[in-house]
Scaffold this motif. Structure first.
Motif, mmCIF file in Angstrom:
data_model
loop_
_atom_site.group_PDB
_atom_site.id
_atom_site.type_symbol
_atom_site.label_atom_id
_atom_site.label_comp_id
_atom_site.label_asym_id
_atom_site.label_seq_id
_atom_site.Cartn_x
_atom_site.Cartn_y
_atom_site.Cartn_z
ATOM 1 N N UNK A 205 -18.838 11.176 2.318
ATOM 2 C CA UNK A 205 -17.850 11.409 3.376
ATOM 3 C C UNK A 205 -16.663 12.134 2.739
ATOM 4 N N UNK A 207 -13.799 12.744 4.184
ATOM 5 C CA UNK A 207 -12.486 12.241 4.606
ATOM 6 C C UNK A 207 -11.852 11.464 3.457
ATOM 7 N N UNK A 208 -10.650 11.872 3.088
ATOM 8 C CA UNK A 208 -9.951 11.134 2.043
ATOM 9 C C UNK A 208 -10.297 11.582 0.639
ATOM 10 N N UNK A 210 -9.587 14.283 -0.659
ATOM 11 C CA UNK A 210 -8.467 15.044 -1.245
ATOM 12 C C UNK A 210 -7.174 14.236 -1.236
ATOM 13 N N UNK A 211 -7.270 12.942 -0.917
ATOM 14 C CA UNK A 211 -6.084 12.100 -1.041
ATOM 15 C C UNK A 211 -5.635 12.058 -2.501
ATOM 16 N N UNK A 212 -4.333 11.999 -2.697
ATOM 17 C CA UNK A 212 -3.833 11.926 -4.081
ATOM 18 C C UNK A 212 -4.399 10.697 -4.782
ATOM 19 N N UNK A 213 -4.513 9.603 -3.974
ATOM 20 C CA UNK A 213 -4.918 8.328 -4.585
ATOM 21 C C UNK A 213 -6.362 8.356 -5.050
ATOM 22 N N UNK A 214 -7.116 9.401 -4.669
ATOM 23 C CA UNK A 214 -8.504 9.454 -5.121
ATOM 24 C C UNK A 214 -8.562 9.593 -6.644
ATOM 25 N N UNK C 732 -11.619 5.866 10.212
ATOM 26 C CA UNK C 732 -12.868 5.951 9.444
ATOM 27 C C UNK C 732 -12.743 5.284 8.082
ATOM 28 N N UNK C 820 -2.178 8.250 2.062
ATOM 29 C CA UNK C 820 -3.599 8.565 1.984
ATOM 30 C C UNK C 820 -4.298 8.034 3.233
ATOM 31 N N UNK C 821 -5.587 8.313 3.315
ATOM 32 C CA UNK C 821 -6.315 8.008 4.553
ATOM 33 C C UNK C 821 -6.359 6.519 4.849
ATOM 34 N N UNK C 826 1.334 6.454 -1.166
ATOM 35 C CA UNK C 826 0.955 6.761 -2.544
ATOM 36 C C UNK C 826 2.127 7.385 -3.297
ATOM 37 N N UNK C 828 2.746 9.617 -6.485
ATOM 38 C CA UNK C 828 2.053 10.417 -7.506
ATOM 39 C C UNK C 828 3.035 10.711 -8.639
ATOM 40 N N UNK C 884 -3.336 -0.269 -6.254
ATOM 41 C CA UNK C 884 -4.264 0.829 -5.968
ATOM 42 C C UNK C 884 -5.480 0.810 -6.891
ATOM 43 N N UNK C 888 -9.318 0.903 -5.708
ATOM 44 C CA UNK C 888 -10.250 1.978 -6.051
ATOM 45 C C UNK C 888 -11.448 1.418 -6.802
ATOM 46 N N UNK D 82 -2.858 22.732 1.865
ATOM 47 C CA UNK D 82 -3.169 21.377 1.428
ATOM 48 C C UNK D 82 -2.646 20.414 2.472
ATOM 49 N N UNK D 84 -1.574 17.304 4.183
ATOM 50 C CA UNK D 84 -1.296 15.953 3.696
ATOM 51 C C UNK D 84 -0.564 15.167 4.779
#
Lengths: 217, 447, 970, 176
Positions: A205, A207-208, A210-214, C732, C820-821, C826, C828, C884, C888, D82, D84
């Motif tokens: 998936x 979605x998400x 490209x979130x920074x937290x990834x 989602x 974030x989703x 977050x 950074x 976080x 994760x 980008x 966000x």
């Protein structure tokens, strides 16, 4: 009153002004392009290692699986470097006295670690997890390139954030069937499932992604 | 008294001599050098402070949590305010065809230039990681990232950038004909060449004048709105936030008022000693000072209105946070700053109702200075006192300036002074061609 | 074996996180020190000595946490270590937990130590352990930093000169041989309180071998009063264990029930569980002289001066018995009636600072109330003689050799004993030293003591349950344990750290005739961190004395000095621990200092302000201390926290606060009367983290009494979430959220330290705290309500609210803080340029800024940091991330194994540490998740919700259950 | 203007009025290639040249370009570049982009105006026959000069006569 400047001055002055303008533009362009250059990313560079280990020989030649040495790649964030004993499983039998392998033998004998220089290095604030990429169908070669054809290992991708994002925005083209994950020579063939199918198969998936937290914690 | 903008008996030649004389045959050389040394000493102090800042980090300042902004931002707002005032004088009043502007606009613009420069230093210094300030530019990068355009800070960044750039162009275009004059009167060959190069070979042909005037009018017309936008945006840096005492719709105009006031203040502060030292009484006449004084009074009243509204909305509204904050402003830890502000920006300028005061250069000087000081106190007050008493009482805390806070401030004052003194000796302090124009239209005698 | 087989063998099942280690693993893993030297040469001097030279572990994880963000060019190659031999459990990035226990005053709390890349990085509670139930105290959390403390004693010395362990043990043997002839006469051993069966056995063996040797016990925070009180009541020493889960009415008298009593974590759990209307809400009355966490949690708190306590308790007893109390405060009768009305579900609990008589009286009243209290024999090994006896023996010249096992008796001995001077008279002084502390300085031989996370031992919990403590790594400074030292005394030649413990348990197995099953028993005990059914049996005791016959204890007249263990440093043993030094004291929010707590009335009368330095004197002893005006302090009493003012024992410990031990009397350790107080005209600047005592009438921390619940039950925020013009979050992904129940929180601060440990939050030091730059991501606000004399104390943990419409994000010019989703706000770090606008714009002020390079300045080794959390560099903003990294890790594992994330898979560090279960975390999309249910509570509200920030963290109002007959006023 | 000419005659006048009169007279007499130099703008002279300034138009175009660039850049960066979630705000928070757009507009307009002026005023022009007129240095303080260019010597005489009638302070032939 006399002229202060000769007849040639106008041409000179105008050319200088135009040159200055162009120069500034060029400088900015250079500054923007610089970080992407191989010079900064160390892309395609090889680094002198304690032992000149040839992936070409071991992978293409002997047909070793990536996981034989990088055993944690499917379970852990870090693929892991092989313990010296792993090298010695074979090299206690063959090339036992090769000068080239002296550091390896020394490592085992003296219980000192082999200090390999990192080739594919990420900044400390980036948290990359090998296991999830493998689990989601991204093969080694997607980032590490055709190691089977590298006598000395080198950095194949820039590993810049933009490069990571390209794939995180659209992973489909970089997915491959399970069987091919560890085959650095694999090419997409007619019988290969379509990228879309692979996306479904691996439940990727975007979605998400490209979130920074990834990647940053 | 005469309401003349130029003393009688002045001619093209005499005007030109007076002004170019300051450069080519300067009086008070010793005094100039002493002042310059003082300025450079301050610059040195500031450089030291900045150097240590980069080595040790902004922890050397008094800032903390909750008061995460301190002197840096206040000084920034203060400087940019004075700069805006300068531009206001030269641009708005040009558009309004106000003749009196002619002999102070050059001064105002030059002052603007350096005030803006001083202001521009702080937003970068105050960053935790100043070496990354360029991340505010929208440029293609390997991270695929862009600036966050919703942030008032980013608006501010662009505003300042545009403002500094445009001020320089405006100032330079305004200089071109005078540079030609300097070229033609320079005693030395070197002077001829340098001024000549800068003058771009200006001849003053009818056609050039035609283009020049339309261009200058356009520039002036653009600078006015620009400077208003700049300071409105500075106001939005605060109004854009949630912080009680900042979160107020009147901030943008309020900040513009303040800017104009401090602008007039500083111009008074500079013009009076200047005309005295360089015998320009004939060109910067009591009439000029009188007009400046009236404008100071006017903007002081505008600012006073803003103060009143600030308190009124706080007490009239039902936000207990604003209410507590306003009360604290009146009687709390930072109350002295508030009352100094009121005194300097509101009460003292009221003296300008009296013609006698407006004619007394010494008093005018004092009032100009007091306004400049008052505006500084106001900026400090706005930044510190609001942050110190936000929503959660458990997080209330005060700001105590350190030596380095003061050193940085003094450093910029030195920079400002040094720059002014330098240009005073290199460029005509008054706009020559506009004075001539004025003379011509006033039908003054020819030399 | 063919290649293919080899591969299969290597890939063959390595299973998920193991909760225990086999002896073999251990044998491998004690190589920690080795690679530390390899990987962090700098650390070698940090540890003050060259480190071991055994196996080198693979160290990728830590290298992540090394440089932090500062200047890392992607081109710079760094080294990747490859171990010579693969050891189990050392897989890179592997997270494992190993059970062991931490002790305080000899009593154990079971913990699980988290290892990343085979090194301890975090301590969690052991859910199977009765004293932990999964929770931890501040001390348990901070034990980790203690373990890595570079200031710990590192070398054997004789008279200050470096020697070898061999020489030291040799010297010991020599003394022993010399004294053997006289059956050990002249051999004296001084130890702290201990519950270790192994140590008890070793002691017995030693005394058997040397009948005339003497063993003295010295514990600054002794519970002797409790046992003596029981002895007086029942004829034998006993420890009462209140069953709070069955208690409806609780009267705590100077009690440490919720803060320090052995097993307090389990008490907090049980108490908090009944702080809800649905759970049959209990009611807590507290009498105390000096404010405590128990008092803060009370429905009714009465400031009772120490001298009145016993008399008041007598009146209460009379009232309960149906008699009359004579002249007494108005609330006493309703209280008595309340207790009497709940016979069988009402109990009294008395703190160890009260004299034995008070305990006796409480026991008798409890008997009368048929209180739900279990009596057990004290779990600590009995000590027949104490420090005073030792001092007498020394004075009598009968002490030839003194072996001091751990601790710092020279510092912590009561001032009136003059132990320091006497010690000098002992010819041969050995100290098993945790630090180079005052005692070490005064000893001939100093042998570094291994930290309990480095050594084999065993210890009993408050209820007697035994945990076998297993080392988490090889002693960083090559220290020895008390067991090893005694083993040497008992003539064993090798100093194998495990041998004594193993031997003792094998002996017990034999004795119990279960020798055959020993191996399984042993492995099982290690894995669980608990020896099955080792809890103490209840004693069936009946009163031997009548209330009437009970004589009142001597009352301390005049200005009373109360000595108390410190909320952060306990008795001083944690003085060199930065996390605890910087942990704000729950009530004063004071860091890096102790203060003489004085009642507002007394302060006013003496014209004292907070920070004024005074001279406190009793008899010929005097100290100088700054005062702190403490609302709720009983008039006529001054509280002196112990543990500060050390002159030796580490960079952090020394020069902080004042030493209250100097005024302490051995015979009356907890309170003394007749003190004098003189102003010195000096003042000191404290480093408190909160300066505003009250809420300024703002609606931040809401309280409701059970009676008004009906009105409040309609809920405060009719429309939640508030309507918004902005787009909503996607459905989602999980939507992380947190609910904090203020009725449960007791304000202990364990969450703060847990957060600090988990997230590499740096210690900044006193000056920076004074300048308002403390870095705790999670803070606990303390607000007072009501009058100074008897205020209500309210606690509110505040962390990042993860607002859905976050004000901080909009003002950041570089996208350094965004959403974030999953609804996380977050931060950074590597994008932050440090404008600090986000902090200005945060109404909750939960953001912290690195004004200096705090992380870099810490003496703490990089290896001790959590490799999964970026170490922040100078000039960047930081804040709570809802852990976080834990989110994760769980998500990646779930995705990898193709499982769905279940409720409870992600537990934040603060949530895990909280004994009261005040913090709930999870996916608020799922209506069945614990957090969603918590947020459904009608008392749930958003702090500053009116600002439209839509915080993901919400609070449940603090519920109180006052006695209607008394009312809220007190 | 007068580049093609061989002969140039400069005449200095006492004030703008005299200069203006002379200019009109010569123009009426059919002399082309007149250039007038004054120490301050004399609109009437400007009018004589019969040219209008294009600078305002250029500035306006500059402003338009700035608007497009400013708004386009921000919309691209936040929606395509980008995307966000910033404080739950929509990606296209255009009202919050306007301040920056405004600065872009003004900035580029000012830049355009300045460049427009420099180009249309034919600057820089360091070498010019006018500088050879005797006493021309005063043209930048109190001198009023008229420069007349002649294609050939045909009307040389008549020019001098015409000039003489305008009572100049001085008349001089400039070296070709």
């Amino acid at each position: 009153m006399a002229q202060i400047f000769g007849p040639g001055m106008d041409l000179a002055a105008r050319s200088v002004l135009i040159a200055l303008g162009l120069g500034a533009a060029a400088a900015i362009a250079f500054a923007c392009a610089m970080p992407a250059s191989d010079y900064r990313t160390a892309q395609h560079e090889t680094i002198a290692q304690p032992v000149p280990f040839s992936h070409q020989h071991h992978v293409a030649g002997l047909g070793l699986d990536c996981r034989y040495c990088h055993g944690a790649v499917e379970r852990a964030a870090n693929a892991g470097m092989p313990a010296t004993e792993t090298c010695m499983t074979c090299h206690s039998q063959i090339w036992t006295h090769a000068e080239m392998l002296a550091p390896v033998r020394a490592s085992l004998a003296e219980h000192r670690p082999l200090r390999w220089k990192k080739v594919n290095r990420l900044p400390d604030y980036v948290y990359f997890d090998h296991s999830i990429h493998i689990a989601k169908g991204v093969g080694c070669a997607s980032c590490h390139g055709a190691v089977a054809r590298m006598p000395l290992i080198r950095k194949e991708a820039s590993l810049s954030m933009g490069w990571c994002l390209d794939c995180h925005r659209d992973p489909a083209p970089n997915l491959r069937p399970r069987a091919a994950l560890f085959d650095t020579e694999w090419r997409r063939g007619d019988d290969t499932p379509s990228p879309a199918d692979l996306m479904r198969a691996y439940h990727v998936r975007t979605a998400g992604l490209t979130d920074c937290s990834t990647c940053h914690r | 008294m005469s309401d003349r903008l130029i003393a009688p008996g002045e001619s093209f030649a005499s005007v030109t001599d007076r002004v170019t004389g300051i450069v080519f045959d300067p009086p008070h050389r010793l005094g100039w050098w002493l002042l310059m040394l003082l300025a450079l000493a301050l610059v040195g102090l500031g450089t030291l402070a900045i150097g240590w800042l980069f080595v040790a980090g902004i922890g050397i300042w008094g800032i903390n949590i909750p008061v995460a902004w301190g002197f840096a931002i206040s000084n920034y707002v203060w400087w940019i305010g004075m700069a805006s005032g300068g531009t206001m004088i030269s641009s708005l009043f040009h558009v309004m065809r106000a003749d009196w502007r002619s002999s102070v606009n050059r001064l105002a613009e030059t002052m603007t230039l350096f005030a803006a420069a001083c202001a521009g230093i702080f937003p970068i210094l105050h960053l935790g990681r100043p070496y990354y300030f360029y991340w505010l530019f929208p440029y293609p990068n390997v991270m695929g990232l862009w600036p966050q355009f919703r942030s008032p800070l980013l608006w501010d960044f662009f505003a300042i950038l545009t403002y500094v750039l445009c001020s320089m162009l405006f100032w330079y275009v305004g200089l071109i004909p005078d540079l030609a004059t300097m070229r033609d009167r320079a005693p030395s060959r070197a002077g001829q060449i340098v001024y000549g190069l800068l003058a771009l070979g200006w001849r003053g042909s009818a056609l050039q004048w035609l283009r020049y005037q339309s261009a200058y009018r356009v520039l002036a017309g653009l600078m006015g709105p620009l400077v208003i936008s700049v300071h409105s945006i500075v106001g939005l840096d605060f109004a854009g936030g949630l912080t009680p005492g900042w979160h107020s719709t009147q901030y943008p105009p309020f900040f513009v008022f303040g800017a104009v006031l401090s602008g007039f203040g500083i111009v008074l502060m500079l013009a009076i000693p200047l005309r005295r030292a360089y015998r320009l009484e004939a060109l910067i006449t009591p009439r000029h000072l009188d007009i400046l004084a009236r404008l100071t009074l006017l903007s002081s009243l505008a600012v006073g209105y803003a103060y009143a509204m600030d308190l009124f909305t706080a007490f009239y509204g039902d936000s207990r946070y604003d209410h507590d904050l306003a009360l604290d402003r009146l009687i709390g830890h930072y109350a002295p700053l508030f009352w100094i502000t009121i005194l300097c920006n509101l009460l003292l300028p009221q003296a300008l109702w009296w013609r006698r005061v407006r004619q007394d250069t010494r008093l005018l000087l004092v009032i100009g200075a007091s306004v400049v000081l008052g505006m500084w106190c106001e900026r400090i007050l706005i930044v510190l006192q609001s942050l110190a008493h936000e929503y959660e009482p458990s997080r209330w805390g005060l700001f105590h300036p350190t030596f380095w806070d003061w050193a940085t401030l003094l450093g910029t004052i030195g920079l400002f002074l040094a720059g002014l003194l330098l240009l005073l000796r290199l460029l005509p302090a008054l706009s020559l061609f506009e004075l001539r124009d004025l003379l011509a239209r006033r039908g003054a005698a020819h030399g | 074996m063919s290649l293919r087989d080899t591969i299969r063998a290597r890939l063959a099942g390595r299973t998920g996180p193991a909760y225990w280690r086999s002896l073999e693993e251990l044998a491998g893993e004690v190589g920690f020190a080795g690679w530390i030297e390899e990987e962090f040469p700098g650390l070698a001097q940090a540890f003050g000595q060259a480190l071991g030279r055994r196996h080198v572990l693979r160290m990728i994880g830590a290298s992540l946490s090394l440089a932090g963000l500062a200047g890392c060019s992607p081109a710079a190659p760094d080294v990747e270590m490859a171990v010579p031999v693969e050891e189990p459990g050392m897989e890179p990035g592997s997270i494992r937990h190993y059970a062991t226990a931490t002790t305080l005053g000899g009593i154990a709390t079971g913990v699980l130590v988290t290892h990343a890349d085979a090194r301890p990085i975090k301590i969690e509670g052991n859910p199977d352990h009765p004293a932990s139930l999964g929770a931890t105290s501040v001390f348990d959390q901070a034990a980790l930093l203690q373990l890595y403390d570079p200031d710990r004693a590192a070398t054997v010395t004789r008279g200050g000169a470096i020697a070898t362990p061999g020489e030291a043990f040799g010297a010991l043997r020599a003394r022993l041989d010399a004294l053997a002839a006289a059956q050990g006469a002249g051999l004296h051993i001084l130890s702290g309180a201990f519950s270790s069966p192994t140590l008890a056995a070793q002691r017995a063996a030693l005394i058997a071998a040397y009948p005339r040797a003497r063993w003295h016990g010295h514990e600054p925070a002794s519970r002797a009063n409790v046992w003596r009180g029981a002895a007086l009541a029942f004829g034998r020493e006993a420890e009462p264990l209140p069953a709070l889960d069955r208690a409806e009415i609780i009267l705590a008298v100077d009690s440490d029930l919720l803060s320090a009593a052995p097993g307090h974590l389990s008490y907090v759990r049980a108490f908090a569980a009944r702080r809800a209307p649905t759970a049959g809400m209990n009611r807590l009355y507290v009498w105390e002289a000096t404010p405590s966490l128990t008092g803060a949690a009370a429905d009714h708190r009465f400031a009772v001066p120490p001298r009145d306590t016993f008399r008041l308790l007598q009146k209460l007893a009379a009232l309960i018995a149906g008699g009359s109390a004579g002249e007494a405060p108005g609330w006493l009768l309703p209280l008595a009636q309340d207790l009497a009305a709940h016979r069988g579900a009402a109990l009294l609990h008395v703190g160890p600072e009260q004299p034995p008589e008070t305990h006796t009286l409480a026991h008798l009243i409890n008997q009368a109330l048929a209180a739900p209290i279990r009596l057990i024999a004290p779990v600590l090994a009995p000590q027949s003689s104490d420090l005073a006896d030792l001092c007498r023996d020394i004075a009598a010249g009968g002490v030839d050799t003194l072996i001091m096992l751990g601790g710092d008796p020279v510092y912590s001995a009561a001032g009136d004993l003059g132990f320091a001077e006497l010690l000098a008279r002992v010819p041969h002084r050995f100290h098993l030293a945790p630090y180079r502390n005052a005692t070490a300085e005064a000893s001939e031989w100093v042998i570094p003591e291994a930290h309990e996370l480095e050594s084999w031992s065993d210890a009993r919990a408050f209820d007697g349950s035994v945990t076998i403590q297993q080392p988490q790594l090889r002693p960083l400074h090559g220290g020895s344990s008390a067991h090893q030292l005694l083993a040497v005394l008992l003539g064993s030649v090798d100093a194998d750290p495990r041998a004594p413990v193993l031997a003792e348990w094998q002996r017990r197995a034999h004795a119990a005739g279960q020798a055959s099953g020993f191996e399984t028993f042993w492995q099982d005990a290690l894995r669980k961190g608990l020896v099955a059914d080792s809890a103490q049996p209840s004693l069936d005791l009946s009163p031997k004395i009548a209330i009437a016959a009970l004589a009142a204890p001597p009352v301390a007249d005049g200005l009373a000095l109360l000595f108390r263990t410190d909320a952060a440093l306990w008795d001083g043993r944690f003085a060199n621990n930065g996390w605890l030094q910087e942990l704000p004291h729950p009530l004063t929010t004071l860091t890096w200092d102790n203060a003489a707590l004085i009642a507002p009335a007394d302060a006013a009368q003496r014209d004292l302000a907070t920070g004024d330095v005074v001279r406190l004197a009793i008899g010929r002893h005097a100290i100088e201390a700054p005062v702190w005006i403490q609302p709720g302090q009983a008039a006529g009493s001054i509280t002196l926290p112990l543990g500060y003012g050390q002159v030796r024992g580490g960079r952090i410990a020394t020069g902080v606060g004042f030493d209250a031990y100097r005024l302490r009397s051995h015979d009356a350790p907890w309170q003394q009367g007749g003190a004098t107080l003189d102003r010195l005209g000096r003042t000191v600047a404290f480093a408190a983290t909160q300066h505003q005592p009250t809420m300024q009438g703002r609606d931040l921390l809401r309280t409701v009494s059970l009676a008004d619940l009906a009105d409040a039950a309609s809920g405060w925020d009719p429309e939640r979430p508030e309507p918004s013009l902005y787009p909503g979050a996607e459905a989602d992904r999980p939507a992380w959220g947190m609910a904090i129940d203020l009725s449960r929180c007791v304000g202990c601060g364990a969450c703060m330290v847990a957060c600090q440990a988990e997230n590499n939050v740096p210690v900044v030091g006193k000056e920076e705290v004074q300048r308002g730059r403390a870095m705790h991501w999670l803070r606990i606000d303390r607000y007072y309500q009501g009058g100074e004399a008897a205020p209500r104390t309210l606690f509110q943990p505040v962390l990042c609210m993860h607002c859905e419409n976050a004000p901080c994000e909009v003002v950041c010019p570089v996208d350094a803080t965004v959403h974030d989703r999953e609804g996380l706000n977050v931060m950074v770090y590597n994008r932050c340029i440090g404008t600090r606008f986000c902090s200005n714009n945060c109404p909750y002020k939960v953001r912290r800024f690195n004004f200096f390079d705090y992380a870099g300045a810490e003496a703490r080794p990089a290896a001790a940091r959590n490799p999964d959390v970026t170490v922040r560099s100078r000039g960047v903003m930081e804040k709570c991330t809802y852990c976080l990294q834990r989110i994760k890790t769980a998500e990646i594992a779930a995705e990898r194994d193709g499982k769905a994330l279940a409720d409870g898979d992600v537990v934040t560090a603060c949530q895990a540490a909280c004994a009261a279960r005040a913090i709930t975390f999870g996916d608020i999309r799922d209506p069945h998740s614990a957090v969603a249910r918590a947020k459904a509570n009608p008392l749930d509200y958003a702090v500053l919700g009116e600002l439209g920030t839509r915080p993901r963290t919400s609070y449940a109002a603090r519920l109180s259950n006052p006695n209607p007959a008394i009312g809220e006023e007190s | 203007m007068a580049e093609a000419t061989r002969l140039r005659v400069s005449a200095q006048f006492a004030d703008d009025a005299a200069l203006l009169a002379a200019a009109c007279r010569l123009r009426a007499a059919g002399f082309a290639g007149l250039e007038a130099y004054t120490p301050y703008p004399v609109p009437a002279l400007g009018a004589l040249t019969g040219r209008a300034s294009r600078v305002p138009a250029i500035a306006f175009l500059g402003g338009l370009a700035g608007f497009a660039l400013g708004l386009g850049l921000q919309l691209y960066a936040t929606i395509i570049g980008y995307p966000l979630d910033v404080g739950g705000r929509p990606l296209d928070s255009w009202p919050m982009y306007l301040p920056t757009v405004y600065e872009f507009v003004v900035g580029s307009a000012v830049l355009a105006a300045t460049l427009g002026f420099i180009l249309t005023a034919r600057l820089p022009r360091y070498h010019h026959p006018a500088f050879e007129a005797p006493g021309f240095a005063r043209a930048s303080s109190d001198g009023f000069f008229l420069l007349v260019g002649l294609p050939d010597r045909a009307r040389y005489q008549s020019l001098h006569e015409e000039l003489a009638r305008c009572r100049p302070l001085a008349v001089a032939d400039l070296p070709a």
